[in-house]
Scaffold this active site. Structure first.
Site, PDB file in Angstrom:
ATOM      1  N   GLU A  38       0.880  -1.173   0.000  1.00 45.45           N
ATOM      2  CA  GLU A  38       0.000   0.000   0.000  1.00 45.45           C
ATOM      3  C   GLU A  38       0.912   1.216   0.000  1.00 45.45           C
ATOM      4  OE1 GLU A  38      -3.088  -0.096  -0.367  1.00 45.45           O
ATOM      5  OE2 GLU A  38      -3.792  -2.009   0.408  1.00 45.45           O
ATOM      6  N   CYS A  94      -2.438   9.009   2.558  1.00 46.23           N
ATOM      7  CA  CYS A  94      -2.215   8.476   1.207  1.00 46.23           C
ATOM      8  C   CYS A  94      -3.445   8.709   0.338  1.00 46.23           C
ATOM      9  CB  CYS A  94      -1.893   6.987   1.293  1.00 46.23           C
ATOM     10  SG  CYS A  94      -3.123   6.060   2.208  1.00 46.23           S
TER      11      CYS A  94
HETATM   12  P1  NAP Z   1       8.316   5.312   4.591  1.00 40.26           P
HETATM   13  O1  NAP Z   1       9.470   6.162   4.830  1.00 40.26           O
HETATM   14  O2  NAP Z   1       8.283   4.458   3.390  1.00 40.26           O
HETATM   15  O3  NAP Z   1       8.152   4.410   5.900  1.00 40.26           O
HETATM   16  C1  NAP Z   1       7.156   3.430   6.015  1.00 40.26           C
HETATM   17  C2  NAP Z   1       7.740   2.233   6.754  1.00 40.26           C
HETATM   18  O4  NAP Z   1       8.709   1.606   5.921  1.00 40.26           O
HETATM   19  C3  NAP Z   1       8.460   2.605   8.037  1.00 40.26           C
HETATM   20  O5  NAP Z   1       8.250   1.582   8.973  1.00 40.26           O
HETATM   21  C4  NAP Z   1       9.908   2.653   7.603  1.00 40.26           C
HETATM   22  O6  NAP Z   1      10.798   2.440   8.665  1.00 40.26           O
HETATM   23  C5  NAP Z   1       9.956   1.514   6.617  1.00 40.26           C
HETATM   24  N1  NAP Z   1      11.003   1.621   5.615  1.00 40.26           N
HETATM   25  C6  NAP Z   1      11.455   2.746   5.004  1.00 40.26           C
HETATM   26  N2  NAP Z   1      12.396   2.424   4.101  1.00 40.26           N
HETATM   27  C7  NAP Z   1      12.551   1.080   4.143  1.00 40.26           C
HETATM   28  C8  NAP Z   1      13.379   0.155   3.462  1.00 40.26           C
HETATM   29  N3  NAP Z   1      14.232   0.551   2.518  1.00 40.26           N
HETATM   30  N4  NAP Z   1      13.269  -1.157   3.763  1.00 40.26           N
HETATM   31  C9  NAP Z   1      12.405  -1.565   4.694  1.00 40.26           C
HETATM   32  N5  NAP Z   1      11.593  -0.743   5.389  1.00 40.26           N
HETATM   33  C10 NAP Z   1      11.652   0.566   5.113  1.00 40.26           C
HETATM   34  O7  NAP Z   1       6.968   6.114   4.527  1.00 40.26           O
HETATM   35  P2  NAP Z   1       6.508   7.267   5.489  1.00 40.26           P
HETATM   36  O8  NAP Z   1       7.192   8.501   5.076  1.00 40.26           O
HETATM   37  O9  NAP Z   1       6.609   6.829   6.892  1.00 40.26           O
HETATM   38  O10 NAP Z   1       4.944   7.309   5.115  1.00 40.26           O
HETATM   39  C11 NAP Z   1       4.472   8.114   4.105  1.00 40.26           C
HETATM   40  C12 NAP Z   1       4.233   7.316   2.838  1.00 40.26           C
HETATM   41  O11 NAP Z   1       3.370   6.220   3.077  1.00 40.26           O
HETATM   42  C13 NAP Z   1       3.504   8.173   1.811  1.00 40.26           C
HETATM   43  O12 NAP Z   1       4.027   7.922   0.546  1.00 40.26           O
HETATM   44  C14 NAP Z   1       2.076   7.679   1.910  1.00 40.26           C
HETATM   45  O13 NAP Z   1       1.286   7.917   0.792  1.00 40.26           O
HETATM   46  C15 NAP Z   1       2.280   6.229   2.151  1.00 40.26           C
HETATM   47  N6  NAP Z   1       1.076   5.637   2.744  1.00 40.26           N
HETATM   48  C16 NAP Z   1       0.323   4.788   1.983  1.00 40.26           C
HETATM   49  C17 NAP Z   1      -0.850   4.254   2.494  1.00 40.26           C
HETATM   50  C18 NAP Z   1      -1.715   3.328   1.683  1.00 40.26           C
HETATM   51  O14 NAP Z   1      -2.577   2.687   2.260  1.00 40.26           O
HETATM   52  N7  NAP Z   1      -1.521   3.210   0.384  1.00 40.26           N
HETATM   53  C19 NAP Z   1      -1.238   4.586   3.791  1.00 40.26           C
HETATM   54  C20 NAP Z   1      -0.449   5.447   4.534  1.00 40.26           C
HETATM   55  C21 NAP Z   1       0.718   5.963   4.000  1.00 40.26           C
HETATM   56  P3  NAP Z   1      11.633   3.676   9.297  1.00 40.26           P
HETATM   57  O15 NAP Z   1      10.631   4.608   9.878  1.00 40.26           O
HETATM   58  O16 NAP Z   1      12.492   3.021  10.298  1.00 40.26           O
HETATM   59  O17 NAP Z   1      12.398   4.290   8.162  1.00 40.26           O
END
Ligand code: NAP
Length: 469
Positions: free
Chosen positions: A234, A268
């Site tokens: 997602e 999102c």
């Molecule tokens: P993010 O940086 O991708 O982090 C999300 C999760 O992934 C965190 O637990 C993060 O851990 C982990 N993560 C990051 N890089 C990783 C990697 N290379 N390998 C493994 N795990 C990794 O996203 P965010 O900034 O927290 O959230 C915002 C994004 O999420 C936006 O793009 C938003 O649209 C999307 N989102 C989508 C939905 C949906 O249902 N489609 C819902 C909510 C949010 P760390 O914090 O330790 O880096």
């Protein structure tokens, strides 16, 4: 990123956490394996009761949970309370409907005979320990919308939450513990994202679900693909909000403001690109910008506050860079944008605030035309027809959901047929509900959460065929 609670309203670090070392992680993976051996065999009644008790804890501890969330990521307190209530609702929904959603499927008698069997069926069995890599923006809900169906199906959960919401992550583990979850059924792993690969590759982990950014999705899917493990992704979204002349314009403006700014604009499924028919554009644009300017910005614990700070300094800086790039390439800020002194802090000195912003004259030359604006920044587009509206809406790498305001049935059919998105919401804003599937297409990810689709994602659809003895 260090694992820490940093209050985005003040920028103050309140608590830091040591990531799990090798032994701590090993202990939890072993517990998950042992828990699954037992939990997969307990009946639906046991699992339903567990989910109902967890719902009860969400309700009795709603206030405390909401304050933890607001302190860690800055959403207005009322919205954090609503998030906790929504978790209770989803847990109860799966407690009530989960068993029926994955009941045995029986093919027609003729088909059974045609396959040469005296009996045949499909049974949905759990896969095992599922790793959930989750974001901070709805730190309770994102976890529960995965965990409720996963637990109902008989899987066990390992949560790697975002590094800036460790208190919420630990509160969730404790909540399931207090609801009577058998040891190891729901565990929080305080680990850095660099440790995720090892967990995915571990033989005791069966599958992985990630909600987060495109970059995180790509790396998790690459590792899981290499390890041949099932994934649900997602990811981001830049949902269109199309307004056509037959719409109720006042309702459309009210909803547009809410859709763009709920959760301080960090959702999102927030509407991000507002695509308005030329006949109603002048009125809509003026009213929308005016309401965006009128939003009350402040401390998210204050009940009057409508917009709190962004969750992280990095997120605020990324958003400011996106707006600066648009302005440098000829966009106009009808509301918000950079202040004349270059500051984006609407309250002096502290917190990671960004003012609600409306940009017009946006072109494909600007980053914001293609990228996700994760904060209260809207882009407005003026179009001459429904055809053009659909073309602009689909001119995005994302395809999470979409919103269309029209009272014309033919226009609705056209939008359902032609919008590249995982959902089309008419005369309202996109919102998730336990009974409706949730997920996207294109770079918004794949797989579905919620409803029957969500509970079956982490099941082994087992074919049972019985021949004549
Ligand atoms: P993010 O940086 O991708 O982090 C999300 C999760 O992934 C965190 O637990 C993060 O851990 C982990 N993560 C990051 N890089 C990783 C990697 N290379 N390998 C493994 N795990 C990794 O996203 P965010 O900034 O927290 O959230 C915002 C994004 O999420 C936006 O793009 C938003 O649209 C999307 N989102 C989508 C939905 C949906 O249902 N489609 C819902 C909510 C949010 P760390 O914090 O330790 O880096």
């Amino acid at each position: 990123m260090p694992i820490a609670t940093v209050n985005p309203t003040t920028g103050e670090t309140l608590e830091t956490f040591e990531p799990l070392g090798h032994d701590g992680l090993e202990l939890r993976l072993a517990r998950a394996e042992a828990a699954f051996r037992e939990y997969r065999t307990v009946g639906f009644e046991f699992r339903s009761e567990l989910l109902r008790r967890a719902a009860g804890v969400f309700e009795t501890e709603q206030e405390q949970l909401a304050r933890t969330v607001t302190t860690e990521m800055g959403k207005p307190l009322g919205q954090a309370r609503a998030e906790a209530a929504k978790c209770a609702k989803a847990l109860r929904w799966y407690a009530d409907h989960g068993a029926a959603l994955i009941a045995d499927e029986l093919p027609g008698e003729e088909d059974v005979a045609d396959s040469g069997a005296v009996a045949a069926l499909v049974r949905y069995r759990p896969l095992g320990a599922v790793l959930a890599v989750m974001p901070w923006n709805f730190p309770l809900w994102q976890v529960i919308r995965f965990a409720a169906p996963a637990l109902m199906a008989g899987n066990v959960c390992l949560l790697k939450h975002a590094s800036n919401v460790p208190r919420t992550a630990l509160a969730l583990e404790e909540l399931f513990w207090r609801a009577g979850a058998p040891e190891g059924c729901f565990q929080t792993l305080l680990i850095d994202s660099s440790a995720v690969e090892g967990v995915i590759r571990d033989r005791r982990v069966a599958a992985v679900t990630l909600t987060g950014s495109e970059g995180a999705g790509r790396s998790v899917a690459a590792v899981a693909g290499d390890a041949l493990k099932k994934t649900v992704l997602e990811l981001g979204g830049s949902d269109p909000f199309i307004v056509l002349p037959s719409a109720d314009l006042q309702a459309a403006v009210r909803t547009a403001v809410r859709a763009r700014t709920q959760n301080n604009g960090q959702s999102c499924i927030a509407a991000k690109r507002f695509i308005v028919h030329t006949d109603v554009y002048p009125w809509f644009a003026a009213a929308f910008a005016q309401e965006m300017r009128a939003l009350r910005i402040g401390d998210p614990l204050d009940p009057e506050t409508e917009i709190g700070p962004l969750a992280t300094r990095q997120g605020r800086d990324d958003l400011a860079a996106l707006v600066s790039d648009a302005l440098a390439h000829g966009a106009t800020a009808e509301a918000g944008g950079l202040r004349t002194n270059g500051s984006t802090d609407p309250v002096d000195g502290a917190g990671w605030y960004y003012p609600p912003t409306v940009l017009t004259k946006v072109t494909p030359a600007m980053r914001i035309h293609h990228e996700e604006a994760f904060g209260p920044v809207a882009t407005l587009y003026r179009v001459n027809s429904l055809d053009e509206a659909i073309e602009v809406a689909n001119d995005s790498p994302y395809g999470l959901s979409s919103n269309v305001w029209t009272n014309d049935p033919a226009e609705r059919d056209r939008c359902i047929r032609d919008l590249d998105a995982g959902g089309v919401f008419f005369n309202g804003m996109t919102a998730s509900h336990p009974a409706l599937p949730f997920g996207g297409v294109k770079r918004s990810g794949y797989g579905r959460e919620l409803a029957g689709h969500g509970i079956r994602e982490f099941c082994n659809a087992t074919t049972v065929w019985v021949g004549q003895s």
